[in-house]
Design an enzyme around this catalytic site. Structure first.
Site, short mmCIF file in Angstrom:
data_model
loop_
_atom_site.label_atom_id
_atom_site.label_comp_id
_atom_site.label_asym_id
_atom_site.label_seq_id
_atom_site.Cartn_x
_atom_site.Cartn_y
_atom_site.Cartn_z
N GLU A 148 0.83 -1.21 0.00
CA GLU A 148 0.00 0.00 0.00
C GLU A 148 0.86 1.26 0.00
OE1 GLU A 148 -2.17 -2.78 3.02
OE2 GLU A 148 -0.16 -2.57 2.17
N CYS B 167 -0.36 1.66 7.20
CA CYS B 167 -0.89 1.91 5.86
C CYS B 167 -2.20 2.67 5.92
CB CYS B 167 -1.05 0.59 5.10
SG CYS B 167 0.53 -0.21 4.77
#
Length: 164
Positions: free
Chosen positions: A63, A94
């Site tokens: 991510e 993330c």
């Protein structure tokens, strides 16, 4: 009039397949098989896969790498009109970055009840006091995403694997 966004499950599956292809690259590199793609206006603008071991960087989650690539593609750190497709529910690190980038939507495959931050263990993506909240669509191609992770960790546990 209904203001709910229209969610096209076929498009979600199409883009999740791309994220799974990224996760397979991670698997082949002996990384935890998580893949991510970021979509804007129906087009993929960024792709990434976990590279924590390869880069020796704890922040090199799929991510995070995809967010950086998407920001470069857009020319702005704001990704308001983008959707992230990721094979596993984002972790707190993330999720924090996702909120700061102001992604419109996060679609993930397999939930993470122990460490997920999109409703699993906690929900940073929709935390009430933060200045941005993301729409969340869980469980897209969940069994495929789960199978890839399970196979990876089963292989890691085999005594003859010869890896770290």
């Amino acid at each position: 009039m209904n203001e709910e966004p229209i969610i096209d499950i076929q498009s979600d599956e199409y883009f999740m397949q791309d994220a799974i292809r990224q996760a397979v690259k991670a698997y082949e590199a002996d990384e935890v098989p998580v893949g991510a793609v970021i979509v804007r206006n129906g087009r993929v603008i960024a792709r990434a896969w976990n590279q924590v071991e390869m880069l020796n960087d704890a922040t090199a989650h799929a991510e995070m790498l995809a967010l950086t690539a998407a920001e470069a593609a857009v020319g702005d750190w704001r990704l308001n009109d983008c959707t992230l497709y990721v094979t596993k529910e984002p972790c707190p690190m993330c999720a924090g970055a996702i909120v700061h980038c102001r992604l419109a939507r996060v679609v993930f495959g397999v939930p993470d009840p122990k460490g997920g931050a999109a409703g699993g263990a906690m929900n940073i993506l929709q935390f009430p006091s933060l200045n941005h909240k993301c729409d969340i669509t869980p469980g897209i191609m969940e069994s495929d995403c789960r199978s890839l992770l399970q196979t990876f960790f089963e292989d890691k546990r085999k005594p003859s694997s010869g890896t770290k």
